[in-house]
Design an enzyme around this catalytic site. Structure first.
Site, PDB file in Angstrom:
ATOM      1  CG  ASN A 185     109.840 129.444 -51.532  1.00 45.47           C
ATOM      2  OD1 ASN A 185     110.164 130.012 -52.849  1.00 45.47           O
ATOM      3  ND2 ASN A 185     109.644 130.310 -50.653  1.00 45.47           N
TER       4      ASN A 185
ATOM      5  NE  ARG B 105     106.957 133.407 -52.599  1.00 44.67           N
ATOM      6  CZ  ARG B 105     108.216 134.120 -52.519  1.00 44.67           C
ATOM      7  NH1 ARG B 105     109.499 133.689 -52.634  1.00 44.67           N
ATOM      8  NH2 ARG B 105     108.057 135.545 -52.431  1.00 44.67           N
TER       9      ARG B 105
ATOM     10  CG  HIS C 238     104.876 140.064 -48.968  1.00 40.92           C
ATOM     11  ND1 HIS C 238     105.477 141.490 -48.436  1.00 40.92           N
ATOM     12  CD2 HIS C 238     106.086 139.229 -48.652  1.00 40.92           C
ATOM     13  CE1 HIS C 238     106.520 141.053 -48.180  1.00 40.92           C
ATOM     14  NE2 HIS C 238     107.190 139.968 -48.375  1.00 40.92           N
TER      15      HIS C 238
ATOM     16  CG  LEU D 263     105.415 145.060 -40.647  1.00 38.38           C
ATOM     17  CD1 LEU D 263     105.282 145.711 -39.502  1.00 38.38           C
ATOM     18  CD2 LEU D 263     105.384 146.051 -41.755  1.00 38.38           C
TER      19      LEU D 263
ATOM     20  CG  ASN E 233     114.761 139.737 -43.599  1.00 39.04           C
ATOM     21  OD1 ASN E 233     115.400 140.280 -42.881  1.00 39.04           O
ATOM     22  ND2 ASN E 233     115.332 138.210 -43.572  1.00 39.04           N
ATOM     23  N   GLY E 234     111.576 141.589 -46.114  1.00 37.50           N
ATOM     24  CA  GLY E 234     110.790 142.370 -47.084  1.00 37.50           C
ATOM     25  C   GLY E 234     109.529 142.524 -46.262  1.00 37.50           C
TER      26      GLY E 234
ATOM     27  NE  ARG F 120     113.611 143.608 -51.109  1.00 29.75           N
ATOM     28  CZ  ARG F 120     112.548 142.683 -51.134  1.00 29.75           C
ATOM     29  NH1 ARG F 120     111.446 142.973 -51.346  1.00 29.75           N
ATOM     30  NH2 ARG F 120     112.667 141.313 -50.460  1.00 29.75           N
TER      31      ARG F 120
ATOM     32  CD  GLU G 189     104.856 134.152 -47.579  1.00 27.67           C
ATOM     33  OE1 GLU G 189     105.646 134.273 -46.617  1.00 27.67           O
ATOM     34  OE2 GLU G 189     104.677 134.716 -48.507  1.00 27.67           O
TER      35      GLU G 189
HETATM   36  P1  ADP Z   1     111.555 137.119 -44.595  1.00 25.16           P
HETATM   37  O1  ADP Z   1     110.982 138.386 -45.354  1.00 25.16           O
HETATM   38  O2  ADP Z   1     112.875 136.879 -45.028  1.00 25.16           O
HETATM   39  O3  ADP Z   1     110.532 135.989 -44.624  1.00 25.16           O
HETATM   40  P2  ADP Z   1     110.940 137.244 -41.859  1.00 25.16           P
HETATM   41  O4  ADP Z   1     109.703 137.359 -42.081  1.00 25.16           O
HETATM   42  O5  ADP Z   1     111.663 135.724 -41.228  1.00 25.16           O
HETATM   43  O6  ADP Z   1     111.778 137.444 -43.192  1.00 25.16           O
HETATM   44  O7  ADP Z   1     111.536 138.576 -40.813  1.00 25.16           O
HETATM   45  C1  ADP Z   1     112.831 138.721 -40.555  1.00 25.16           C
HETATM   46  C2  ADP Z   1     112.727 139.800 -39.672  1.00 25.16           C
HETATM   47  O8  ADP Z   1     112.176 139.721 -38.312  1.00 25.16           O
HETATM   48  C3  ADP Z   1     114.295 140.350 -39.351  1.00 25.16           C
HETATM   49  O9  ADP Z   1     114.395 141.863 -39.388  1.00 25.16           O
HETATM   50  C4  ADP Z   1     114.267 139.922 -37.574  1.00 25.16           C
HETATM   51  O10 ADP Z   1     114.888 140.994 -36.889  1.00 25.16           O
HETATM   52  C5  ADP Z   1     112.617 140.002 -37.276  1.00 25.16           C
HETATM   53  N1  ADP Z   1     112.616 139.391 -36.211  1.00 25.16           N
HETATM   54  C6  ADP Z   1     112.247 137.902 -36.096  1.00 25.16           C
HETATM   55  N2  ADP Z   1     112.298 137.693 -34.782  1.00 25.16           N
HETATM   56  C7  ADP Z   1     112.277 138.923 -34.102  1.00 25.16           C
HETATM   57  C8  ADP Z   1     112.022 139.000 -32.469  1.00 25.16           C
HETATM   58  N3  ADP Z   1     111.894 138.357 -31.904  1.00 25.16           N
HETATM   59  N4  ADP Z   1     112.002 140.380 -32.355  1.00 25.16           N
HETATM   60  C9  ADP Z   1     112.234 141.527 -33.345  1.00 25.16           C
HETATM   61  N5  ADP Z   1     112.350 141.262 -34.524  1.00 25.16           N
HETATM   62  C10 ADP Z   1     112.361 139.920 -34.972  1.00 25.16           C
END
Ligand code: ADP
Length: 397
Positions: free
Chosen positions: A7, A90, A179, A208, A210-211, A240, A383
């Site tokens: 990636n 990817r 995604h 759900l 960051n994205g 975003r 992924e």
């Molecule tokens: P990306 O889209 O960059 O792959 P991720 O899937 O790693 O992102 O998700 C990141 C999000 O997940 C952040 O908003 C983080 O706060 C949330 N997150 C990760 N662990 C927890 C947790 N234990 N409780 C609440 N939110 C969490």
């Protein structure tokens, strides 16, 4: 069969080596801060994690130190690079051309290049990763796995924007969705886990992180998804905005004097949780701040939830009812409080939360009660594994 998954981002290159016999991860890691001060290799294998500074110029030089670690006498996991039979990449945007994972040749590289305008931040870096592998692993097949491909099963009423069709035909302006690799993987997993027939199952997949995006899937075909021409559309995300009235863009330019580039940065990097709360893009911080009485963080969370519920309701109707709703991604897998808020809002559809089961984290679990109208499930995504599986399938023929 051993498959390497790459990636490649604008300043990083992540890698995972799989043994496809049992889907185990032999080693993984990343080179980060490529092209900046402090370039660093992180390598994990055999329960160890190593970090080393690197002196390299670009992506093409990032692979040599990774190869050296993979074949190292102490921390290596293979005797020779020839044990790697294929490399899966990817690739963010496949435009309208790529509807499936695709074996890379010159024409495919040209196709990925053609999609630079659609994925200007990611596609050049993704292609850079492919070209680096061609140099470092001569003769080993490269497979491009597109984030958009799964969504190419959408019908025109879902993917067209209601603007003159010449912009679709001439410039490819339409909904693509992202995604896709994750949504396809978790759809397959949830069908297996719940014993649903993948040829008919109706599933709302909530990725759900960051994205974030939702995907309504029926019998393995995408009925609709929340992201659009780019990953900016749909849900409220870390930085975003998700959906805004398109007129906001011209309004900000004409009234607030922002340049097109500044509007793009505002909506992609300074909006969402970060923009509304003014404090953080991270769901954990947003929840913590909200609990401590921070009104802006509470507003950001409420916006996120409101938009999400709005889409789930719509997808429920578009699918003609659902068999399961699943939660994945960093928030979906870990934030049981957020899942609880979402599932409780689905009460009018007959979905009922099992509070005790919902206390789980990152584990495949049914979190709805036995009398729920449809199942709510936590389905961890993977992924990298999906890319490895698609790559192996294509190379094995
Ligand atoms: P990306 O889209 O960059 O792959 P991720 O899937 O790693 O992102 O998700 C990141 C999000 O997940 C952040 O908003 C983080 O706060 C949330 N997150 C990760 N662990 C927890 C947790 N234990 N409780 C609440 N939110 C969490």
């Amino acid at each position: 069969m051993k498959v390497l998954v790459i990636n490649s981002g604008s300043s990083s290159l992540k890698f995972t080596l799989f043994d496809m016999a049992d889907h185990s991860v032999l080693c993984k890691g990343l080179v980060e801060r490529i092209g900046m001060e402090g370039t660093k290799l992180t390598y994990q294998a055999k329960g160890q994690k190593l970090e080393e500074p690197l002196q390299i110029q670009g992506h093409s030089e990032a692979l040599a130190p990774i190869c050296a670690k993979m074949t190292d006498a102490q921390v290596g996991v293979i005797a020779d690079l020839s044990e790697i039979k294929a490399i899966g990449h990817r690739v963010l945007h496949g435009g309208m051309e790529f509807t499936q994972p695709t074996l890379v040749d010159e024409a495919v590289k040209a196709g990925i290049r053609k999609c630079f305008v659609l994925g200007p931040l990611h596609n050049p870096a993704n292609l850079g990763g492919i070209e680096a592998c061609e140099k470092n692993f001569p003769g080993i097949p490269n497979v491009a796995v597109f984030d958009t491909a799964f969504h190419m099963t959408m019908e025109p009423q879902a993917y067209l924007y209601a603007i003159p069709q010449e912009y679709y035909k001439k410039y490819g302006v339409r909904k693509y969705g992202f995604h896709g690799t994750s949504h396809k993987y978790v759809y397959g997993r949830v069908c297996e886990f719940l014993g649903l027939d993948p040829k008919t199952a109706r599933v709302i997949s909530c990725h759900l992180g960051n994205g974030s995006s939702l995907c309504a899937v029926k019998g393995g075909q995408v009925v609709d998804t929340t992201m659009g021409l780019t990953p900016l559309a749909g849900l409220v995300m870390g930085t975003r905005s998700g959906d805004v009235d398109a007129a906001v863009v011209t309004f900000l330019q004409l009234q607030a004097g922002l340049s097109p580039q500044e509007v793009d940065t505002l909506l992609n990097k300074k909006s969402g949780f970060l923009g509304v709360s003014g404090k953080s893009s991270d769901m954990r911080d947003i929840r913590d701040l909200r609990e401590k009485g921070d009104k802006d963080a509470a507003t950001a969370y409420d916006l996120f939830l409101h938009r999400l519920i709005h889409y789930i309701g719509g997808y429920h109707l578009l699918l003609g009812g659902v068999d399961a709703i699943l939660f994945t991604g960093g928030i979906g897998e870990n934030s049981y409080e957020t899942r609880a808020d979402i599932v409780k809002a689905l009460a009018p559809l007959g979905c009922r939360l099992d509070e005790a089961a919902n206390a789980c984290r990152g584990k495949e679990t049914v979190i709805s009660t036995a009398d729920s109208a449809f199942k709510a499930v936590v389905t961890p995504t993977n992924e990298e594994l999906m890319i490895a599986m698609e790559t192996a399938r294509l190379v094995e023929g």
